[in-house]
Design a protein around this motif. Structure first.
Motif, PDB file in Angstrom:
ATOM      1  N   THR A  83       0.826  -1.208   0.000  1.00 25.46           N
ATOM      2  CA  THR A  83       0.000   0.000   0.000  1.00 25.46           C
ATOM      3  C   THR A  83       0.861   1.259   0.000  1.00 25.46           C
ATOM      4  N   ALA A  84       2.055   1.186   0.593  1.00 24.31           N
ATOM      5  CA  ALA A  84       2.952   2.351   0.579  1.00 24.31           C
ATOM      6  C   ALA A  84       3.370   2.678  -0.848  1.00 24.31           C
ATOM      7  N   VAL A  85       3.646   1.662  -1.642  1.00 25.21           N
ATOM      8  CA  VAL A  85       4.017   1.875  -3.039  1.00 25.21           C
ATOM      9  C   VAL A  85       2.807   2.328  -3.839  1.00 25.21           C
ATOM     10  N   LEU A  86       1.675   1.684  -3.629  1.00 29.25           N
ATOM     11  CA  LEU A  86       0.473   2.006  -4.395  1.00 29.25           C
ATOM     12  C   LEU A  86       0.011   3.441  -4.141  1.00 29.25           C
ATOM     13  N   ALA A  87       0.113   3.887  -2.889  1.00 33.08           N
ATOM     14  CA  ALA A  87      -0.339   5.237  -2.550  1.00 33.08           C
ATOM     15  C   ALA A  87       0.719   6.296  -2.838  1.00 33.08           C
ATOM     16  N   GLY A  88       1.949   5.857  -3.093  1.00 34.05           N
ATOM     17  CA  GLY A  88       3.041   6.798  -3.300  1.00 34.05           C
ATOM     18  C   GLY A  88       3.264   7.145  -4.756  1.00 34.05           C
ATOM     19  N   GLU A  89       4.486   7.585  -5.039  1.00 35.78           N
ATOM     20  CA  GLU A  89       4.816   8.076  -6.377  1.00 35.78           C
ATOM     21  C   GLU A  89       5.755   7.139  -7.128  1.00 35.78           C
ATOM     22  N   TRP A 121      -8.449   3.640  -5.825  1.00 32.57           N
ATOM     23  CA  TRP A 121      -7.622   2.565  -5.283  1.00 32.57           C
ATOM     24  C   TRP A 121      -6.449   3.158  -4.494  1.00 32.57           C
ATOM     25  N   ARG A 122      -5.862   4.221  -5.008  1.00 31.34           N
ATOM     26  CA  ARG A 122      -4.759   4.880  -4.303  1.00 31.34           C
ATOM     27  C   ARG A 122      -5.247   5.479  -2.989  1.00 31.34           C
ATOM     28  N   GLU A 123      -6.445   6.035  -2.990  1.00 27.07           N
ATOM     29  CA  GLU A 123      -7.009   6.583  -1.751  1.00 27.07           C
ATOM     30  C   GLU A 123      -7.269   5.474  -0.733  1.00 27.07           C
ATOM     31  N   ALA A 124      -7.759   4.337  -1.212  1.00 29.04           N
ATOM     32  CA  ALA A 124      -7.971   3.202  -0.315  1.00 29.04           C
ATOM     33  C   ALA A 124      -6.642   2.720   0.271  1.00 29.04           C
ATOM     34  N   ALA A 125      -5.619   2.676  -0.569  1.00 28.51           N
ATOM     35  CA  ALA A 125      -4.294   2.254  -0.091  1.00 28.51           C
ATOM     36  C   ALA A 125      -3.770   3.205   0.975  1.00 28.51           C
ATOM     37  N   ALA A 126      -4.005   4.495   0.798  1.00 29.31           N
ATOM     38  CA  ALA A 126      -3.553   5.482   1.775  1.00 29.31           C
ATOM     39  C   ALA A 126      -4.255   5.310   3.113  1.00 29.31           C
ATOM     40  N   SER A 127      -5.444   4.722   3.095  1.00 31.06           N
ATOM     41  CA  SER A 127      -6.182   4.455   4.334  1.00 31.06           C
ATOM     42  C   SER A 127      -5.737   3.165   5.007  1.00 31.06           C
ATOM     43  N   LEU A 128      -4.810   2.451   4.346  1.00 41.69           N
ATOM     44  CA  LEU A 128      -4.294   1.177   4.859  1.00 41.69           C
ATOM     45  C   LEU A 128      -2.768   1.244   4.929  1.00 41.69           C
ATOM     46  N   ASP A 173      13.029   0.539   2.999  1.00 43.58           N
ATOM     47  CA  ASP A 173      13.050  -0.055   1.666  1.00 43.58           C
ATOM     48  C   ASP A 173      12.003   0.640   0.797  1.00 43.58           C
ATOM     49  N   VAL A 174      12.450   1.417  -0.177  1.00 49.28           N
ATOM     50  CA  VAL A 174      11.510   2.208  -0.982  1.00 49.28           C
ATOM     51  C   VAL A 174      10.605   1.317  -1.822  1.00 49.28           C
ATOM     52  N   ARG A 175      10.979   0.054  -2.047  1.00 47.95           N
ATOM     53  CA  ARG A 175      10.129  -0.850  -2.827  1.00 47.95           C
ATOM     54  C   ARG A 175       9.045  -1.490  -1.973  1.00 47.95           C
ATOM     55  N   ILE A 176       9.109  -1.277  -0.643  1.00 45.34           N
ATOM     56  CA  ILE A 176       8.109  -1.852   0.259  1.00 45.34           C
ATOM     57  C   ILE A 176       7.533  -0.779   1.166  1.00 45.34           C
ATOM     58  N   GLY A 177       8.357  -0.173   2.033  1.00 40.70           N
ATOM     59  CA  GLY A 177       7.914   0.979   2.796  1.00 40.70           C
ATOM     60  C   GLY A 177       7.323   0.716   4.157  1.00 40.70           C
ATOM     61  N   GLY A 178       7.517  -0.474   4.703  1.00 44.05           N
ATOM     62  CA  GLY A 178       6.995  -0.762   6.034  1.00 44.05           C
ATOM     63  C   GLY A 178       6.765  -2.243   6.226  1.00 44.05           C
ATOM     64  N   ALA A 179       5.994  -2.572   7.247  1.00 40.11           N
ATOM     65  CA  ALA A 179       5.788  -3.980   7.598  1.00 40.11           C
ATOM     66  C   ALA A 179       4.524  -4.524   6.955  1.00 40.11           C
ATOM     67  N   TYR A 180       3.368  -4.296   7.572  1.00 37.58           N
ATOM     68  CA  TYR A 180       2.112  -4.777   7.005  1.00 37.58           C
ATOM     69  C   TYR A 180       1.018  -3.767   7.294  1.00 37.58           C
ATOM     70  N   SER A 181      -0.081  -3.891   6.585  1.00 39.00           N
ATOM     71  CA  SER A 181      -1.102  -2.849   6.601  1.00 39.00           C
ATOM     72  C   SER A 181      -1.961  -2.895   7.857  1.00 39.00           C
ATOM     73  N   CYS A 182      -2.402  -1.714   8.246  1.00 44.73           N
ATOM     74  CA  CYS A 182      -3.343  -1.568   9.364  1.00 44.73           C
ATOM     75  C   CYS A 182      -4.323  -0.464   8.979  1.00 44.73           C
TER      76      CYS A 182
END
Length: 420
Positions: free
Chosen positions: A226-232, A243-250, A347-356
């Motif tokens: 979701t970090a990649v999907l919501a990012g640039e 979909w990007r807005e939904a990713a930003a909420s997760l 890691d810019v290709r991932i951006g964190g652990a898991y979604s919440c």
């Protein structure tokens, strides 16, 4: 690499590999593109001293229904089905039995309040008791579980996972990451170090732009975080803004792992566990000699992982060793040395652990899982309504997205593509 396919999978983690396994026998032409130099995504096993240490997912959660369990069995992987030592402070070090009971009761009562009377705000923190002495402990636990503190947790989201999860948490001595990466079908086309820079809609499909050239496809399965999907990182068509807005909420929470090597036996016993600073939301959980190996696995979540990210791995290792010295005595300092550390948030290709899911946004998982125009499909742990934050949740989402793509395109029926 060919310039045209029926399906392109973007991302080579658990969801992407599961999608590839599903597509492999469909008759459709498909390829997997991974931005990084390895497969696995947030499943990553590294070998030290002949032992596979999981820097990412390490437990077959809900093991009795986890798809990776059967995949492991079919592949001949050993599975350790012993009950984890979680929640059992070794010899009550630094955590008196009465305090352990009080902390456990406070955590369980917090969950019961959320179940019985969910706060209208959907903020899990609104179910905490003001001035409770164990709110810091609860924050440490949610950091391990969700990667964030209660103030950033949706009650509905948290309870959905809690209701679905079982008590079967098993391990793979050869590594969870090893299993995931080896599960890509042998002849399935996959390209590493091939980041997708842009996804564009065409008259009869999509075009993906990479450094290796453009690729045309009838459909794409996006399995990025979701970090990649919501990012640039990837330019997406404006039609995917919902979909990007939904990713930003997760957003992805913060979780990191440290491994310390142990020299000699000392006071460390196999398959034991301690909290470093009970009641402190930044405390690490230290799992000692997992599988009898001469290592300590330190797990940092939420605020603890944020400190590690801000101050760096050396500071995180120093804190973990200080924690263990405070509990086991000064003699253990000479027995411990840093071995390996994760850096998921960096890691810019991932951006964190898991979604919440943020409070009020549990429904974003369903929105993110929807396909667009039967040619852009979404997968990944964040799209799973109950098993998010797990490799098996990612797996199941990859299977779901691949089946949707097969249904939309028609198994084995390939239409010609026009040039983008």
């Amino acid at each position: 690499m060919a310039s045209g396919y029926d399906v392109v999978i973007v991302g080579g983690g658990a969801a992407g590999i599961a999608a590839a396994r599903t597509l492999a026998s469909s008759g459709l032409s498909a390829v997997l593109l991974e931005a990084g130099p390895r497969l696995g995504g947030r499943a990553r096993s590294e070998t030290y001293g002949g032992r596979a240490l999981d820097l990412g997912c390490g437990w077959l959660h809900s093991g009795e229904r986890n798809a990776w369990t059967s995949i492991a069995e079919e592949a001949g992987f050993a599975i350790d089905r012993r009950t984890p030592a979680w929640g059992q402070q070794f010899h009550d070090l630094g955590f008196l039995p009465a305090d352990q009971r009080a902390a456990r009761a406070a955590f369980e009562a917090w969950i019961e309040r959320m179940e019985a009377s969910p706060p209208p705000s959907d903020h899990a923190s609104d179910s905490l008791l003001p001035n409770c002495a164990w709110n810091g402990h609860i924050a440490a636990m949610t950091g391990f579980i969700s990667g964030v503190g209660p103030e950033r947790i949706s009650v509905a989201d948290y309870l959905a996972y809690d209701a679905a999860a079982s008590e079967c948490n098993w391990r793979l001595p050869d590594g969870y990451g090893t299993l995931v990466t080896r599960s890509l079908p042998e002849r399935f086309a996959a390209f590493l170090s091939t980041p997708v820079e842009r996804v564009a809609l065409t008259a009869d499909g999509v075009t993906l732009t990479t450094a290796a050239g453009d690729i045309s496809a009838r459909a794409v399965i996006l399995t990025v975080s979701t970090a990649v999907l919501a990012g640039e990182t990837i330019a997406l068509p404006s039609a995917l803004d919902p979909w990007r807005e939904a990713a930003a909420s997760l957003p992805l929470g913060r979780n990191e792992k440290l491994f310390l090597a142990i020299s000699g036996k000392g006071p460390f016993e196999d398959e034991t566990q301690v909290l470093g600073r009970p009641g402190d939301p930044t405390s690490g959980s230290h799992y000692i000699r997992p599988l009898g190996w001469p290592v300590i696995e330190s797990f940092l979540g939420g605020d603890g992982a944020r400190v590690a990210e801000t101050e760096g791995a050396d500071a995180a290792f120093a804190q973990a060793i200080d924690d263990l010295v405070a509990l086991f005595g000064s003699d253990v300092r000479r027995m411990l040395r840093p071995l390996a550390a994760s850096a998921w948030s960096a890691d810019v290709r991932i951006g964190g652990a898991y979604s919440c899911a943020l409070p009020g946004h549990a429904a974003a998982r369903g929105l993110l899982a929807r396909s667009y125009d039967e040619r852009i499909f979404s997968a990944g742990e964040a799209t799973n309504p109950t098993d998010f934050s797990t490799a098996h949740g990612a797996h199941d989402s990859g299977v779901r997205a691949a089946r949707e793509a097969i249904g939309a395109l028609g198994c084995g029926v390939r239409r010609p593509l026009t040039s983008p």
